[in-house]
Design a protein around this motif. Sequence first.
Motif, mmCIF file in Angstrom:
data_model
loop_
_atom_site.group_PDB
_atom_site.id
_atom_site.type_symbol
_atom_site.label_atom_id
_atom_site.label_comp_id
_atom_site.label_asym_id
_atom_site.label_seq_id
_atom_site.Cartn_x
_atom_site.Cartn_y
_atom_site.Cartn_z
ATOM 1 N N SER A 126 0.960 -1.089 0.097
ATOM 2 C CA SER A 126 0.151 0.296 0.003
ATOM 3 C C SER A 126 0.827 1.255 0.070
ATOM 4 C CB SER A 126 -1.070 0.161 1.325
ATOM 5 O OG SER A 126 -0.379 0.205 2.252
ATOM 6 N N VAL A 127 0.266 2.304 -0.408
ATOM 7 C CA VAL A 127 0.797 3.548 -0.220
ATOM 8 C C VAL A 127 -0.150 4.431 0.581
ATOM 9 C CG1 VAL A 127 1.642 5.790 -1.737
ATOM 10 C CG2 VAL A 127 2.195 3.429 -2.421
ATOM 11 N N ASP A 128 0.489 5.400 1.335
ATOM 12 C CA ASP A 128 -0.546 6.400 2.044
ATOM 13 C C ASP A 128 -1.127 7.205 1.097
ATOM 14 O OD1 ASP A 128 -0.877 9.237 3.309
ATOM 15 O OD2 ASP A 128 -0.993 7.586 4.935
ATOM 16 N N LYS A 129 -2.474 7.398 1.167
ATOM 17 C CA LYS A 129 -3.253 8.345 0.146
ATOM 18 C C LYS A 129 -2.876 9.631 0.099
ATOM 19 C CE LYS A 129 -6.829 9.844 3.584
ATOM 20 N NZ LYS A 129 -8.167 9.713 3.839
ATOM 21 N N ASP A 130 -2.282 10.103 1.096
ATOM 22 C CA ASP A 130 -1.688 11.616 1.004
ATOM 23 C C ASP A 130 -0.384 11.514 0.005
ATOM 24 O OD1 ASP A 130 -3.696 12.522 2.576
ATOM 25 O OD2 ASP A 130 -2.491 12.236 4.433
ATOM 26 N N GLU A 131 0.169 10.256 -0.028
ATOM 27 C CA GLU A 131 1.499 10.276 -0.787
ATOM 28 C C GLU A 131 1.190 9.612 -2.060
ATOM 29 O OE1 GLU A 131 4.148 8.099 1.648
ATOM 30 O OE2 GLU A 131 4.118 9.645 3.221
ATOM 31 N N LEU A 132 0.061 9.117 -2.484
ATOM 32 C CA LEU A 132 -0.302 8.532 -3.523
ATOM 33 C C LEU A 132 0.171 9.169 -4.978
ATOM 34 C CD1 LEU A 132 -1.212 5.683 -4.813
ATOM 35 C CD2 LEU A 132 -3.564 6.613 -4.814
ATOM 36 N N SER A 133 -0.116 10.381 -4.934
ATOM 37 C CA SER A 133 -0.019 11.384 -6.326
ATOM 38 C C SER A 133 1.456 11.547 -6.569
ATOM 39 C CB SER A 133 -0.785 12.849 -6.192
ATOM 40 O OG SER A 133 -2.120 12.590 -6.425
ATOM 41 N N GLY A 134 2.308 11.738 -5.523
ATOM 42 C CA GLY A 134 3.604 11.879 -5.788
ATOM 43 C C GLY A 134 4.282 10.433 -6.155
ATOM 44 N N PHE A 135 3.709 9.262 -5.532
ATOM 45 C CA PHE A 135 4.293 8.123 -5.898
ATOM 46 C C PHE A 135 4.206 7.720 -7.333
ATOM 47 C CE2 PHE A 135 3.905 3.416 -6.865
ATOM 48 C CZ PHE A 135 4.993 3.052 -6.143
ATOM 49 N N ILE A 136 2.649 8.188 -7.839
ATOM 50 C CA ILE A 136 2.453 7.769 -9.174
ATOM 51 C C ILE A 136 3.118 8.539 -10.156
ATOM 52 C CG2 ILE A 136 0.528 8.160 -10.908
ATOM 53 C CD1 ILE A 136 -1.394 7.175 -8.870
ATOM 54 N N ARG A 137 3.201 9.888 -9.877
ATOM 55 C CA ARG A 137 4.096 10.771 -10.783
ATOM 56 C C ARG A 137 5.643 10.267 -10.954
ATOM 57 N NH1 ARG A 137 1.481 14.968 -8.163
ATOM 58 N NH2 ARG A 137 3.169 15.538 -7.209
ATOM 59 N N GLU A 138 6.217 10.011 -9.514
ATOM 60 C CA GLU A 138 7.717 9.628 -9.884
ATOM 61 C C GLU A 138 7.927 8.230 -10.223
ATOM 62 O OE1 GLU A 138 8.491 10.364 -5.561
ATOM 63 O OE2 GLU A 138 7.898 12.582 -5.574
ATOM 64 N N ASN A 139 6.843 7.353 -10.175
ATOM 65 C CA ASN A 139 7.313 5.828 -10.474
ATOM 66 C C ASN A 139 6.863 5.207 -11.736
ATOM 67 O OD1 ASN A 139 8.987 5.039 -7.952
ATOM 68 N ND2 ASN A 139 7.387 6.222 -7.390
#
Length: 399
Positions: free
Chosen positions: A248-261
């Motif tokens: 899982s990825v914390d919902k507050d960090e999900l956008s950043g994770f998607i953009r970066e990876n």
Amino acid sequence: MAAKRTVLILTQGRFGGTDFLLARLSNWLKLNHYDVDVVTPAETARLREYDIVFLPTSEISRLWFFSVTSVKFKHVCIWCMGYAAFRGSYISISDEEYSQNIGSKGLKVRVIEALKRRAQRALATFLKCKSVVFTDEVGAFADLGDLAIQRNIQDIICPIVIDKSPVMHFEYSAPMSVLRLGWVGRVDMDFKFHALERVILDIRSLREKSLKRYSKIVFYVVGSGDAIDALKALTFSDLSMEYQLIPSVDKDELSGFIRENIDLMFAMGTSSLEAAKNKIPTIVVPPRARRNDSQVPPYRWVSESKGYSLGELSYAGVKPVQQSSSMEVLVEQFVDDAYGISCAAYEYSKLFDAELVFKKIFDLAEKSSPSRIMYVRSFELFLLNKLKAVAKALQRRSL
């Protein structure tokens, strides 16, 4: 000063798009000064009277219990999320596909058809009480069937919503030598895993064709569920790609994770919009409950979706008709114009504005008028679920 209105939100209590969307509704209500209680199946609601209870179709059977306890509410709003979601509370997608693909008229098919009729009668009750809304037109028409409604279909469509894109400016860069693929959501056997499995197999088949230009492919799978072991078995010996399995990825960090990876996303439901709002080219993947389904999945770019739909069963008669392409065609388009596809995805995501959707669903919920027969339908579904659980347990014991 007006009394503070109270809201109860019933959730599934597990990682996935449904609870993610309900969490957004909860946040919006709190920001607008509503008193909100969120309750999972493992929790007990506070003994109080609520103005409104919101719930997904998977939690309909809990309504009767609250109605006979000290948990009271004036209005009810069931949010049907996805293709034939209301019927999905009565029969699984695998049963739905079985009845559509198998020509037999045996006992199992007759039971499934009986459950479909029962689901439609229950839906008619909730519609009469003005207690049902849908996230998309395709799902609504699939559930309604030949039911006549006295309202314009658009009046009861409250689409999936997304948080506003981050204030910071960001642009999408097409991959050069390393291609990073992504899947965000549950990895369960219900209708998710076989869809993901087919995506992986389709990508493998293109490794020495359209994807040959990339020196390395990494596939990020963010999510957990009862099919994780099956996913590990599928990917264990695969040398064509590298896999990163992230629970899982914390919902507050999900956008950043998607953009970066992630350079190219495969998704259904809320995940497709999470990627689109972050300018990631996104292929909508249809749900798939049976591994041996020989039909070619009708993939499409998220920007080509009509009626707010974000994934339909591959065999079903779909209204409005959706665009359909093979994985090979879409991958070739991605290789040729990833940036243009990124821009189209971002523009499409703007249709799912949270402020408009949540205000509409709250206004509709306040007009609902729960009746005794609605709670009877809820109790019937509770008994049905208990019977199915017993039947499955007996079947396992006989194996």
